[in-house]
Design an enzyme around this catalytic site. Sequence first.
Site, PDB file in Angstrom:
ATOM      1  N   ASP A 277      -8.149  15.821  48.522  1.00 31.01           N
ATOM      2  CA  ASP A 277      -8.368  16.927  49.658  1.00 31.01           C
ATOM      3  C   ASP A 277     -10.085  17.392  48.737  1.00 31.01           C
ATOM      4  O   ASP A 277     -11.125  18.159  48.773  1.00 31.01           O
ATOM      5  CB  ASP A 277      -7.637  17.906  49.141  1.00 31.01           C
ATOM      6  CG  ASP A 277      -7.189  18.353  47.754  1.00 31.01           C
ATOM      7  OD1 ASP A 277      -6.261  17.902  46.870  1.00 31.01           O
ATOM      8  OD2 ASP A 277      -7.821  20.262  48.083  1.00 31.01           O
TER       9      ASP A 277
ATOM     10  N   ARG B  28      -9.015  29.185  52.554  1.00 29.26           N
ATOM     11  CA  ARG B  28      -9.863  30.517  51.925  1.00 29.26           C
ATOM     12  C   ARG B  28     -10.766  30.230  52.605  1.00 29.26           C
ATOM     13  O   ARG B  28     -12.391  31.016  52.129  1.00 29.26           O
ATOM     14  CB  ARG B  28      -9.805  30.979  50.635  1.00 29.26           C
ATOM     15  CG  ARG B  28     -10.274  29.883  49.584  1.00 29.26           C
ATOM     16  CD  ARG B  28     -10.154  30.509  47.987  1.00 29.26           C
ATOM     17  NE  ARG B  28     -10.491  29.152  47.219  1.00 29.26           N
ATOM     18  CZ  ARG B  28     -11.089  29.829  46.309  1.00 29.26           C
ATOM     19  NH1 ARG B  28     -10.885  30.451  45.614  1.00 29.26           N
ATOM     20  NH2 ARG B  28     -10.642  27.970  45.057  1.00 29.26           N
TER      21      ARG B  28
HETATM   22  P1  AMP Z   1      -8.746  23.258  45.092  1.00 28.92           P
HETATM   23  O1  AMP Z   1      -8.269  22.846  44.554  1.00 28.92           O
HETATM   24  O2  AMP Z   1      -9.968  24.541  44.370  1.00 28.92           O
HETATM   25  O3  AMP Z   1      -9.470  22.417  46.167  1.00 28.92           O
HETATM   26  O4  AMP Z   1      -7.836  24.318  45.986  1.00 28.92           O
HETATM   27  C1  AMP Z   1      -6.722  23.469  46.049  1.00 28.92           C
HETATM   28  C2  AMP Z   1      -6.160  23.829  48.194  1.00 28.92           C
HETATM   29  O5  AMP Z   1      -6.006  25.250  47.394  1.00 28.92           O
HETATM   30  C3  AMP Z   1      -6.714  23.637  49.024  1.00 28.92           C
HETATM   31  O6  AMP Z   1      -5.909  24.318  50.229  1.00 28.92           O
HETATM   32  C4  AMP Z   1      -7.494  25.477  49.248  1.00 28.92           C
HETATM   33  O7  AMP Z   1      -7.596  26.592  50.013  1.00 28.92           O
HETATM   34  C5  AMP Z   1      -6.898  25.940  48.280  1.00 28.92           C
HETATM   35  N1  AMP Z   1      -6.824  27.120  48.413  1.00 28.92           N
HETATM   36  C6  AMP Z   1      -7.285  27.232  46.601  1.00 28.92           C
HETATM   37  N2  AMP Z   1      -7.010  28.851  45.954  1.00 28.92           N
HETATM   38  C7  AMP Z   1      -6.457  29.196  47.218  1.00 28.92           C
HETATM   39  C8  AMP Z   1      -6.484  31.303  47.612  1.00 28.92           C
HETATM   40  N3  AMP Z   1      -7.003  32.001  46.321  1.00 28.92           N
HETATM   41  N4  AMP Z   1      -6.380  31.222  48.487  1.00 28.92           N
HETATM   42  C9  AMP Z   1      -5.910  30.357  49.650  1.00 28.92           C
HETATM   43  N5  AMP Z   1      -6.114  29.574  49.055  1.00 28.92           N
HETATM   44  C10 AMP Z   1      -6.572  28.490  48.209  1.00 28.92           C
HETATM   45 MG    MG Z   2     -10.535  21.838  47.046  1.00 23.80          MG
END
Ligand code: AMP
Ligand code: MG
Length: 486
Positions: free
Chosen positions: A255, A96
């Site tokens: 990540d 996103r």
């Molecule tokens: P995070 O734990 O928030 O860092 O996210 C982990 C993964 O999920 C990353 O690759 C983000 O880009 C993806 N991600 C989190 N929320 C969304 C969303 N609403 N739409 C698309 N990808 C998401």
């Molecule tokens: Mg992330």
Amino acid sequence: MTDATDTGLRWNNRFAALGPAFSTTLRPTPLPAPYWVGTSPPAAALLGLDRGGWFGSDASLQALTGNLPIAGSHPLASVYSGHQFGVWAGQLGDGRAILLGETAGGWEVQLKGAGRTPYSRMGDGRAVLRSSIREFLASEAVAGLGIPTTRALCVTGSDAPVYREEAETAAVVTRVAQSFIRFGHFEHFAARDDLASLRTLADYVVDRYYPDCRATPRYGGNAYAALLEAVGLRTAGLLAQWQAVGFCHGVMNTDNMSILGLTIDYGPFQFMDAFNPRHICNHSDTQGRYAFNQQPQVAYWNLLCLAQALLPLIGDEEHAKAALGTYPDAFGSAFDARMRDKLGLPDAAAADRPLIESTLRLLAQGAVDYTIFWRRLADFAAGGELAAVRDLHPDRDAFDAWFDTQYRPRTGGQPDAARIRAANPRYVLRNHLGEVAIRRAREKDFSEVETLRRLLASPYEDHPGFEDRAGFPPDWATSIEISCSS
Ligand code: AMP
Ligand code: MG
């Protein structure tokens, strides 16, 4: 789309130039009728923007919401993989966040919440207003504390619905950093045995951010082992700062680990209120993997994943082990140095470790407010009443014993007031402060977002008239539940 808007910035886009193995070129997905939620003049200054020019104009509002292309930029989503909660999660990527490009000054500009990408998986590519305000304020607050972090230029909102546990509204945070590359970018190519891309990425990172690694006299002159060590040292310094200030990240997946040692991806983070070393800020973290006192160790585990990914380039397991092995001591000495500053100890002494530990034990036993304790200690050192520090402790005898037998003898009754003050903020972004700003913003009153941004930009200073933002959390603060949902 309308014509591209000219920001006055010159663009360089070196990450885009790495080629299609690393990213997908695409455009943000527009959002209807955007409005400003918050802007950061200090972040704008990094880019050489000020609100009188393009930044602040309607064209900038549209462009930074993803509705209008920016001349010279090269929007893309990058691909990475990673370990989430200790488990290999495979391919992730910018689901996103869309990187607009890199300015000629070397700053990458990214729109978070700007729509779906090939890496969105089941996600909608959006971010909600509450988490975007939290990320915006936290980025600028952590920078204000002097802790390495990605920055936030602004957050814009739209009434377009976004569905989480319930219907919310969309927002976009414009993030700024010298790089958004994560450990997971390296893990991605290593897991695919794509050594050519792995080397391209490592060379890019070394040449651009860690050029000294090329000339390392250690590790048989191996630049990639030197890179691992350098990333480890930066990470150690970062973790020392998090632990000293009481910051809990909440989702230290590989990540979410910056190759530059920046605080990145603000989600369920928290600045602790009452000190509890086992505090878990992420409501989704049922096992407490990312509890406050686990963070330094988790960072080391994450570095181990990075080492594994770099191993094909390093070639020699002993070099990798030696490079990684510098982390524990680096963390320990950086943490002790921070804590010495917080305590106002004049110089390093062997007995400081027990003093640091007993101080933290005392705070944990009494569940003492972490920020207020330190700041009252600063006030005491500057000539204030010791009673204000003592009264924070439910067990006064324990405090007296600590003070009389450990702290006073070490400081000679004369702790360095300026030093303590400069190491202990008056203002941190507590959950309840963010919550109040979010509730008002939902009613289209963005004044508290700006008030907090301004206070948190200089958190070591007193801000007369805003003492309430530096007070104890209200009772309802403990009922705030922050999860991965964002
Ligand atoms: P995070 O734990 O928030 O860092 O996210 C982990 C993964 O999920 C990353 O690759 C983000 O880009 C993806 N991600 C989190 N929320 C969304 C969303 N609403 N739409 C698309 N990808 C998401
Ligand atoms: Mg992330």
